[in-house]
Write an enzyme that holds these catalytic residues in place. Sequence first.
Site, PDB file in Angstrom:
ATOM      1  N   GLY A   1     -24.055-168.178 -44.514  1.00 14.03           N
ATOM      2  CA  GLY A   1     -24.742-168.384 -45.805  1.00 14.03           C
ATOM      3  C   GLY A   1     -24.932-169.855 -46.092  1.00 14.03           C
ATOM      4  O   GLY A   1     -25.563-170.582 -45.331  1.00 14.03           O
TER       5      GLY A   1
ATOM      6  N   LYS B   1     -23.988-163.495 -35.421  1.00 12.23           N
ATOM      7  CA  LYS B   1     -23.597-164.833 -35.893  1.00 12.23           C
ATOM      8  C   LYS B   1     -22.591-165.495 -34.938  1.00 12.23           C
ATOM      9  O   LYS B   1     -22.706-166.682 -34.662  1.00 12.23           O
ATOM     10  CB  LYS B   1     -23.021-164.729 -37.305  1.00 12.23           C
ATOM     11  CG  LYS B   1     -24.117-164.398 -38.334  1.00 12.23           C
ATOM     12  CD  LYS B   1     -23.508-164.007 -39.678  1.00 12.23           C
ATOM     13  CE  LYS B   1     -24.563-163.781 -40.745  1.00 12.23           C
ATOM     14  NZ  LYS B   1     -24.014-163.132 -41.950  1.00 12.23           N
TER      15      LYS B   1
HETATM   16  N1  HSE Z   1     -25.825-159.472 -44.885  1.00 14.03           N
HETATM   17  C1  HSE Z   1     -25.376-160.797 -44.597  1.00 14.03           C
HETATM   18  C2  HSE Z   1     -23.923-160.901 -45.050  1.00 14.03           C
HETATM   19  C3  HSE Z   1     -26.230-161.792 -45.322  1.00 14.03           C
HETATM   20  O1  HSE Z   1     -23.473-160.042 -45.816  1.00 14.03           O
HETATM   21  O2  HSE Z   1     -23.223-161.817 -44.640  1.00 14.03           O
HETATM   22  C4  HSE Z   1     -25.959-163.238 -44.985  1.00 14.03           C
HETATM   23  O3  HSE Z   1     -26.229-163.501 -43.623  1.00 14.03           O
END
Ligand code: HSE
Length: 403
Positions: free
Chosen positions: A129, A200
């Site tokens: 984020g 990620k």
């Molecule tokens: N769906 C992802 C999360 C959004 O909850 O981390 C951010 O990458």
Amino acid sequence: MVNIAVLGYGTVGSGVVEVIRTNHESINRRAEEEINIKYVLDRRDFPGDPVEDVLVHDYEVIVNDPEVDIVVEVMGGIEPAHTFVKRALEAGKSVCTSNKALVAKHGPELVQMAKERNINFLFEASCGGGIPIIRALNKSLTADEIDEITGILNGTTNYMLDKMSTEGSDFSAVLKEAQELGYAEADPTADVEGHDAGRKIAILSSLAYGKFVNYEDVYMEGITKITQEDMEYARTLGMNIKLLATSRKVGDSYYAMVAPFMVGKSSPLHSIDGVFNAVFVHGNMLGDAMFYGSGAGKLPTASAVVADVVDEAKHLHRNIMTNWTNQPLPLTPLDHVHGRFFIRVKDVAVDELEEAFGKVQTVETDALPEEMGVLTSVITQGAYKAGAEKLGDRVISMIRVKD
Ligand code: HSE
């Protein structure tokens, strides 16, 4: 003036417009240029929204406009995002994106295309984020050989596990809340099955180790099997259940995985609650470092996207991505990976458990008189599997332990 086009006016796209409009003075000062939103692309109309003035429905308008310097891809999904990004790079426009699926699948190709043209393809918002972890790996931790990244990389599941633990919330109800708060993916299966965190950790590992980690090679287990009974044991042990994404260099080989862990109080990841994310990095010179912040949601994600816009505006004709090659990084199977395991069993005596797993510590809770929990000593995943096979359906479930 630097003209940008924003592809997608959903949660993140509307956040990007809001961040640029709210902080335009300081953003322009930092970029040393005026950042102008020339276009927003979306299939939908937004009557009454100020974005109406710059809204277009046809990508050709953007890609064929030589005045557009930077394309901001915040549509999500693979297509048409992949085609749009490639065409923008081919047209000499830098691109930034929040799209983890796109970066995890096509990152090497897009990074290379940008490098060849001396422009940029940046993706700060794809991991963690609003936490500037990509920038840290790309620009700051350049003196180190990194040998471990372990993090809470999905805000949705961290929020859910926290609520399930502290408020006894029901899985589906708390998932709905996370969706309403704009944390979850369009299809939240990617969150709860660990695929989002898997993408990620593959992206972060590629940057840290300098070779391409294919997310399809990452072992991924989500939180769908976590129950209130598991939460009860976690409370008894003074631990918290967290979905961890981790990759490590062991000798000359690397492994990567996503799975729920019982996290002990001695770990800095124990108390990362709500939608927050945290990324622990170990370097051979640095030692330990941890990055912490808002892991999902409209404005934190948009903040990271706009930071890339600023970087690209400052480096319009200079590539700044340092450590990602197309060379694949093979991952080793997990059977040799060491760790402790928390196992729920029924109808088994301690002797038999110790025959299967070696020395164990039992954990009992009055709330679950029909069963027993045990913590193993440090053993390999292969040894756990072999022991569990011996006990068959008397093993109720297993959660890995992070002390
Ligand atoms: N769906 C992802 C999360 C959004 O909850 O981390 C951010 O990458």
